[in-house]
Design an enzyme around this catalytic site. Structure first.
Site, mmCIF file in Angstrom:
data_model
loop_
_atom_site.group_PDB
_atom_site.id
_atom_site.type_symbol
_atom_site.label_atom_id
_atom_site.label_comp_id
_atom_site.label_asym_id
_atom_site.label_seq_id
_atom_site.Cartn_x
_atom_site.Cartn_y
_atom_site.Cartn_z
ATOM 1 N N GLY A 76 0.792 -1.222 0.000
ATOM 2 C CA GLY A 76 0.000 0.000 0.000
ATOM 3 C C GLY A 76 0.824 1.272 0.000
ATOM 4 O O GLY A 76 2.046 1.254 -0.177
ATOM 5 N N HIS A 81 -0.918 6.952 11.558
ATOM 6 C CA HIS A 81 -1.255 6.294 12.820
ATOM 7 C C HIS A 81 -1.146 7.317 13.945
ATOM 8 O O HIS A 81 -0.243 8.160 13.941
ATOM 9 C CB HIS A 81 -0.295 5.139 13.122
ATOM 10 C CG HIS A 81 -0.286 4.069 12.085
ATOM 11 N ND1 HIS A 81 -1.408 3.385 11.707
ATOM 12 C CD2 HIS A 81 0.731 3.564 11.333
ATOM 13 C CE1 HIS A 81 -1.098 2.499 10.777
ATOM 14 N NE2 HIS A 81 0.192 2.592 10.528
ATOM 15 N N SER A 141 -7.822 1.363 7.386
ATOM 16 C CA SER A 141 -6.808 1.069 6.370
ATOM 17 C C SER A 141 -6.213 -0.297 6.651
ATOM 18 O O SER A 141 -6.180 -0.751 7.799
ATOM 19 C CB SER A 141 -5.702 2.132 6.408
ATOM 20 O OG SER A 141 -6.248 3.430 6.249
ATOM 21 N N LEU A 142 -5.724 -0.948 5.600
ATOM 22 C CA LEU A 142 -5.036 -2.216 5.825
ATOM 23 C C LEU A 142 -3.868 -2.364 4.862
ATOM 24 O O LEU A 142 -3.869 -1.831 3.760
ATOM 25 C CB LEU A 142 -5.998 -3.399 5.730
ATOM 26 C CG LEU A 142 -6.646 -3.742 4.392
ATOM 27 C CD1 LEU A 142 -5.787 -4.745 3.629
ATOM 28 C CD2 LEU A 142 -8.022 -4.339 4.618
ATOM 29 N N GLY A 143 -2.859 -3.076 5.329
ATOM 30 C CA GLY A 143 -1.680 -3.362 4.518
ATOM 31 C C GLY A 143 -0.960 -4.551 5.115
ATOM 32 O O GLY A 143 -0.793 -4.633 6.334
ATOM 33 N N ALA A 156 -5.654 -0.796 10.573
ATOM 34 C CA ALA A 156 -5.689 0.373 11.455
ATOM 35 C C ALA A 156 -7.099 0.944 11.404
ATOM 36 O O ALA A 156 -7.517 1.499 10.379
ATOM 37 C CB ALA A 156 -4.665 1.408 11.015
ATOM 38 N N CYS A 172 -3.625 6.609 1.594
ATOM 39 C CA CYS A 172 -3.530 5.410 0.751
ATOM 40 C C CYS A 172 -3.409 5.771 -0.725
ATOM 41 O O CYS A 172 -3.763 4.969 -1.607
ATOM 42 C CB CYS A 172 -4.702 4.469 0.995
ATOM 43 S SG CYS A 172 -4.824 3.970 2.729
#
EC number: 2.3.1.181
Length: 227
Positions: A76, A81, A141-143, A156, A172
């Site tokens: 990503g 954060h 969000s993700l990765g 997150a 992103c």
């Protein structure tokens, strides 16, 4: 033994920890694990930080100002954060669980969708943009990264945080992407409310029946501190 390992997962609660030691610990854990190592979930909040994924482009970091930008090896682009955001790292032997990467991504997205539904929030995934959305606004969000057939990094989920730093980036990689959070949609909800639901939803979806919950801390080298 394999059957027992498929049922078991260790859930570690880190509270607030700097990004880099936790990232180092994830790498160390993944490098050292073998086919007898139980899978783990790590729950953590990070102090304010932008992380740039492997596909990240500099032009998506608009005005970082006083917030550090750290390169990450997750998939990503850039994200933010900060305190009040629940980060959940998933360290899973995909081969042992017979999970493909796409299946894991779908399980993570469905975990968040199910968690939000618990709080009467209707959310959805999008095929063109990984993550979870409420309407057109992104809430999670993700990765991931896969090494030796094992996953690390994760998701997150915005719970009760200052969202303004997202205005300093194209989240992103999407210019103008608006963000939202649980507490804006259901006032008063905290991480203490959402985290158990998040973990239990994931365990049910992926099929773990023997979780072990352990509080944990790290030293600056990313090694565990004694209890």
């Amino acid at each position: 033994m394999t059957h027992l390992l498929q049922d078991k997962i260790i859930v570690r609660q880190f509270n607030v920890q700097p990004y880099e030691p936790v990232s180092l610990a994830m790498h160390n854990f993944t490098d050292r694990r073998d086919d007898k190592t139980p899978d783990e979930i790590w729950l953590v909040q990070h102090p304010r930080v932008f992380t740039q994924g492997q596909a990240g482009k500099e032009e998506h970091v608009l005005m970082p100002g006083d917030i550090p930008v750290i390169q990450s090896d997750r998939g990503g682009q850039v994200t933010y954060h900060g305190p009040g955001q629940q980060v959940m790292y998933v360290l899973i032997d995909l081969k042992r669980r017979k999970l493909g990467v796409r299946q894991l991504v779908t399980a993570i997205e469905n975990t968040v969708i199910g968690t939000l539904a618990h709080f009467q929030i209707k959310a959805h995934a999008r095929p063109d943009a990984p993550g979870v959305y409420v309407g057109e606004r992104k809430i999670c969000s993700l990765g991931l990264r896969i090494r030796k057939g094992c996953s690390f990094h994760g998701l997150a989920l915005n719970i009760a945080m200052d969202l303004s730093p997202f205005l300093r980036i194209n989240p992103c990689g999407y210019a103008g992407m608006e963000m939202t959070q649980v507490s804006d949609l259901v006032p008063g909800v905290t991480l203490d409310d959402t985290s158990p639901v998040l973990v239990n939803t994931f365990l049910q979806l992926v099929g773990y029946s023997a979780p072990e919950f352990i509080p944990w801390a790290l030293d600056v080298q990313g090694e565990p501190l004694p209890d």
